[in-house]
Design a protein around this motif. Sequence first.
Motif, PDB file in Angstrom:
ATOM      1  N   GLY A   1      47.569  39.176  27.084  1.00 26.91           N
ATOM      2  CA  GLY A   1      48.552  38.897  25.916  1.00 26.91           C
ATOM      3  C   GLY A   1      49.264  40.037  25.312  1.00 26.91           C
ATOM      4  N   ILE A   2      50.302  39.904  24.559  1.00 24.72           N
ATOM      5  CA  ILE A   2      50.455  41.202  23.951  1.00 24.72           C
ATOM      6  C   ILE A   2      50.646  40.891  22.247  1.00 24.72           C
ATOM      7  N   ALA A   3      50.136  41.595  21.505  1.00 25.83           N
ATOM      8  CA  ALA A   3      49.889  41.451  20.147  1.00 25.83           C
ATOM      9  C   ALA A   3      50.964  42.412  19.299  1.00 25.83           C
ATOM     10  N   GLN A   4      51.437  41.561  18.594  1.00 24.19           N
ATOM     11  CA  GLN A   4      52.554  42.474  17.842  1.00 24.19           C
ATOM     12  C   GLN A   4      53.145  41.575  16.609  1.00 24.19           C
ATOM     13  N   ASN A   5      53.229  42.420  15.383  1.00 25.17           N
ATOM     14  CA  ASN A   5      53.687  41.578  14.321  1.00 25.17           C
ATOM     15  C   ASN A   5      53.042  40.634  13.844  1.00 25.17           C
ATOM     16  N   ASN A   6      51.763  40.391  13.988  1.00 17.71           N
ATOM     17  CA  ASN A   6      50.885  39.464  13.493  1.00 17.71           C
ATOM     18  C   ASN A   6      50.915  38.235  14.408  1.00 17.71           C
ATOM     19  N   GLU A   7      51.437  38.379  15.615  1.00 15.15           N
ATOM     20  CA  GLU A   7      51.999  37.421  16.636  1.00 15.15           C
ATOM     21  C   GLU A   7      51.140  37.800  17.960  1.00 15.15           C
ATOM     22  N   LEU A   8      50.695  36.900  18.608  1.00 18.01           N
ATOM     23  CA  LEU A   8      50.190  36.994  19.834  1.00 18.01           C
ATOM     24  C   LEU A   8      50.977  36.129  20.990  1.00 18.01           C
ATOM     25  N   LYS A   9      51.308  36.919  21.994  1.00 17.59           N
ATOM     26  CA  LYS A   9      52.137  36.275  23.012  1.00 17.59           C
ATOM     27  C   LYS A   9      51.479  36.408  24.285  1.00 17.59           C
ATOM     28  N   PHE A  10      51.563  35.205  25.037  1.00 19.65           N
ATOM     29  CA  PHE A  10      50.637  35.274  26.400  1.00 19.65           C
ATOM     30  C   PHE A  10      51.349  34.150  27.207  1.00 19.65           C
ATOM     31  N   GLN A  11      51.142  34.449  28.550  1.00 19.31           N
ATOM     32  CA  GLN A  11      51.701  33.537  29.483  1.00 19.31           C
ATOM     33  C   GLN A  11      50.571  32.307  29.679  1.00 19.31           C
ATOM     34  N   ILE A  12      51.150  31.281  29.797  1.00 13.64           N
ATOM     35  CA  ILE A  12      50.406  29.833  30.051  1.00 13.64           C
ATOM     36  C   ILE A  12      50.371  29.353  31.386  1.00 13.64           C
ATOM     37  N   THR A  13      49.574  28.290  31.623  1.00 10.32           N
ATOM     38  CA  THR A  13      49.767  27.662  33.004  1.00 10.32           C
ATOM     39  C   THR A  13      50.224  26.093  32.528  1.00 10.32           C
ATOM     40  N   ASN A  14      50.510  25.528  33.557  1.00 13.59           N
ATOM     41  CA  ASN A  14      50.981  24.066  33.498  1.00 13.59           C
ATOM     42  C   ASN A  14      50.020  23.324  32.586  1.00 13.59           C
ATOM     43  N   TRP A  15      48.472  23.473  32.557  1.00 18.78           N
ATOM     44  CA  TRP A  15      47.857  22.780  31.857  1.00 18.78           C
ATOM     45  C   TRP A  15      47.970  22.854  30.480  1.00 18.78           C
TER      46      TRP A  15
END
Length: 126
Positions: A1-15
């Motif tokens: 994931g990518i942490a930036q500006n107090n936010e964590l963004k990451f790719q998820i799967t269909n589950w």
Amino acid sequence: GIAQNNELKFQITNWFDQVKAIKLGYPKSYNEYVIIDKTLNFTSKGFTFDNFYPKRGMSGDILTIEGKGIAYASKFMLGDQDLRPVIINNNKVTFSIPRINGTGKVRINYYMNEKLYQSDDYFELY
């Protein structure tokens, strides 16, 4: 994931569409992980059917559909005909339109976790 500006963004799967909370961790060594005690509430933005192009075509033409997480779909259909992906990335899937008898307008569908996603517009076979 990518942490930036107090936010964590990451790719998820269909589950992840069914998950409501997650725990995060990180590798400490080759075979040891540290799991953070705090459980985080999780809201999936879900999966979408955003667009397809071209809007009309015939057997052998290339058809592209776009939508969030569409690469995780289990089945794609043009009307009642199965589509076999040629190129897949997370938010876009490309197909060669199969040999289909007849002409007319049909919807494009895909299934994700046994849920049907359907195009708003019709694709025209000619």
